[in-house]
Design a protein around this motif. Structure first.
Motif, mmCIF file in Angstrom:
data_model
loop_
_atom_site.group_PDB
_atom_site.id
_atom_site.type_symbol
_atom_site.label_atom_id
_atom_site.label_comp_id
_atom_site.label_asym_id
_atom_site.label_seq_id
_atom_site.Cartn_x
_atom_site.Cartn_y
_atom_site.Cartn_z
ATOM 1 N N PHE A 68 1.024 -0.708 -0.150
ATOM 2 C CA PHE A 68 0.083 -0.180 0.437
ATOM 3 C C PHE A 68 0.861 1.185 0.061
ATOM 4 O O PHE A 68 2.111 1.372 0.747
ATOM 5 C CB PHE A 68 -0.813 0.345 0.669
ATOM 6 N N ALA A 69 0.454 2.125 -0.810
ATOM 7 C CA ALA A 69 0.670 4.033 -0.914
ATOM 8 C C ALA A 69 0.146 4.112 0.478
ATOM 9 O O ALA A 69 -1.222 4.207 0.618
ATOM 10 C CB ALA A 69 0.512 4.261 -1.845
ATOM 11 N N THR A 70 0.846 5.251 1.375
ATOM 12 C CA THR A 70 0.679 6.346 3.079
ATOM 13 C C THR A 70 0.403 7.400 2.326
ATOM 14 O O THR A 70 1.673 7.948 1.230
ATOM 15 C CB THR A 70 0.419 5.069 3.470
ATOM 16 N N ALA A 71 -0.409 8.109 2.446
ATOM 17 C CA ALA A 71 -0.431 9.505 2.730
ATOM 18 C C ALA A 71 -0.704 10.278 3.774
ATOM 19 O O ALA A 71 -2.304 9.634 4.595
ATOM 20 C CB ALA A 71 -1.047 10.614 1.764
ATOM 21 N N THR A 72 -0.688 11.239 4.286
ATOM 22 C CA THR A 72 -0.920 12.116 5.602
ATOM 23 C C THR A 72 -1.097 13.643 5.264
ATOM 24 O O THR A 72 -0.155 13.885 4.460
ATOM 25 C CB THR A 72 -0.868 11.540 6.939
ATOM 26 N N ILE A 73 -1.551 14.353 6.001
ATOM 27 C CA ILE A 73 -2.099 15.944 5.608
ATOM 28 C C ILE A 73 -1.533 16.210 7.059
ATOM 29 O O ILE A 73 -2.582 15.653 8.092
ATOM 30 C CB ILE A 73 -2.657 17.044 4.653
#
Lengths: 244, 244
Positions: A68-73
């Motif tokens: 999985f790719a993951t991202a956060t802001i």
């Protein structure tokens, strides 16, 4: 979206910081992926990305190992973003009530959480627009973590969210229970049984309220930050079941 | 113990029926094991081993794939064992109350469950003595399934039980809550959120009462028999963590 740094971490993890409309964020992708991968948005409490970084990168690393790719802001009013007086006031009221041993009123919870949800959710959606336009990110998309009210609203309004792993570890405004009934995606809810700052019965009521046909509650011993490692592995398997 | 049949099933599973002091039982072992393996006792409701067989053999097969032997014995008053008037009477009272839509009284629950626990637990212990003397069975030992009160009592009185995966799907006498406080082994508790015949709040109270430092509650949607397949896999991982 503008990438501001790129770093190859251990375990074949590529970390890129970015800004999007002035909001800082981080994208992690498995460096070895040859085809577009599904994406998990990593939710977190409003403590600032710097403070949350060690836990976030650990979650990113586990997710990357599963493909999985993951991202956060960054959340509004947190970290390097401009301070936000309305939420700062609510936090001060919360601290005061807790230090005085008073019950935390619904007004305080509403003032603390509802503006955050209203402002953050469109930001996560804007980030999603851009992230899904990257060639290395495919879909589907999951949301993982807290603030649970942000996860609830996203699951209701954002049709690209196909599964959510939520952490029942924060105050939930009464109004969010109504929204919870509208959630239909598969849910995996984590509850720390002895969470100091959390009302266990409210968390159980919230779990009951979710409209999803598939929902699981995993309760473990310990306080807010005591989620056992095997709980993270179970959450990873939940996303693998639903996003792969 | 006398083996009465031996059969090699698919997936490298060896099934042997036995009798022990007049009590029928079944032992499943991974046919390929070259060293003594840990053992999981498979608990089940008092419906008779014949009726329970399909579900039991499925659990045995999954456990064998993880390297576990499994065994079960017939409960007192069930299957081919002599009928047991005291429990038959309690079952008739229970049926009558449920058909009349009346609440199930503590007296009915006590009469239904406590004699069963008192009689069954020493039988499971006697089976354990013999099973652990077989060269192909090593240890440690786990208990998995219902009747949850039998699992509680066994976890308290039987030091060879090192971990228990319990199904919160049956009536629990109030007296068992006190015994639950004395349980200290790691626990993995399954709860079907909409179990028709089960009081959800009582199940949550029971989970809270367990004295174990490591305990997890996994609640899933659906009725008594609707435990999803991934819940079985999570239980298997629990036993692998604690018995291997």
């Amino acid at each position: 979206m503008r990438f501001t740094s790129e770093q190859r971490l251990g375990d074949g993890l590529l970390e890129r910081e970015f800004t999007l409309g002035g909001i800082p964020g981080i994208l992690w992708t498995p460096a070895s992926a040859s085809a577009p991968v599904p994406l998990i948005l990593l939710g977190h409490p409003p403590l600032g990305l710097c403070k949350m970084y060690p836990r976030l990168v650990a979650r990113a690393r586990h997710s990357a190992a599963e493909g999985f790719a993951t991202a956060t802001i960054e959340l509004p009013g947190s970290g390097d973003r401009p301070r936000w007086p309305v939420v700062e006031q609510a936090r001060a009221d919360l601290r005061r009530a807790m230090e005085a041993g008073e019950p935390v009123s619904g007004e305080i919870v509403d003032a603390l959480v509802l503006p955050l949800v209203d402002k953050a959710v469109p930001e996560w959606q804007a980030a999603l627009d851009v992230l899904l336009s990257l060639p290395e990110i495919g879909g589907p998309v999951g949301y993982s973590g807290g603030v649970i009210s942000i996860g609830i609203r996203l699951a209701v309004v954002e049709p690209r969210i196909m599964a959510a792993g939520l952490f029942a570890g924060s105050f939930v405004p009464r109004a969010m229970f109504e929204e919870a009934r509208q959630v239909t995606v598969p849910l995996h809810v984590l509850l720390q049984w002895d969470d100091e700052g959390n009302d266990r019965q409210a968390a159980l009521d919230l779990f009951d309220a979710f409209g999803s046909k598939e929902k699981s509650l995993h309760a473990h011993m310990g306080g807010h930050t005591g989620v056992p490692q095997f709980a993270g592995e179970a959450a990873a398997r939940f996303f693998t079941r639903h996003l792969k």
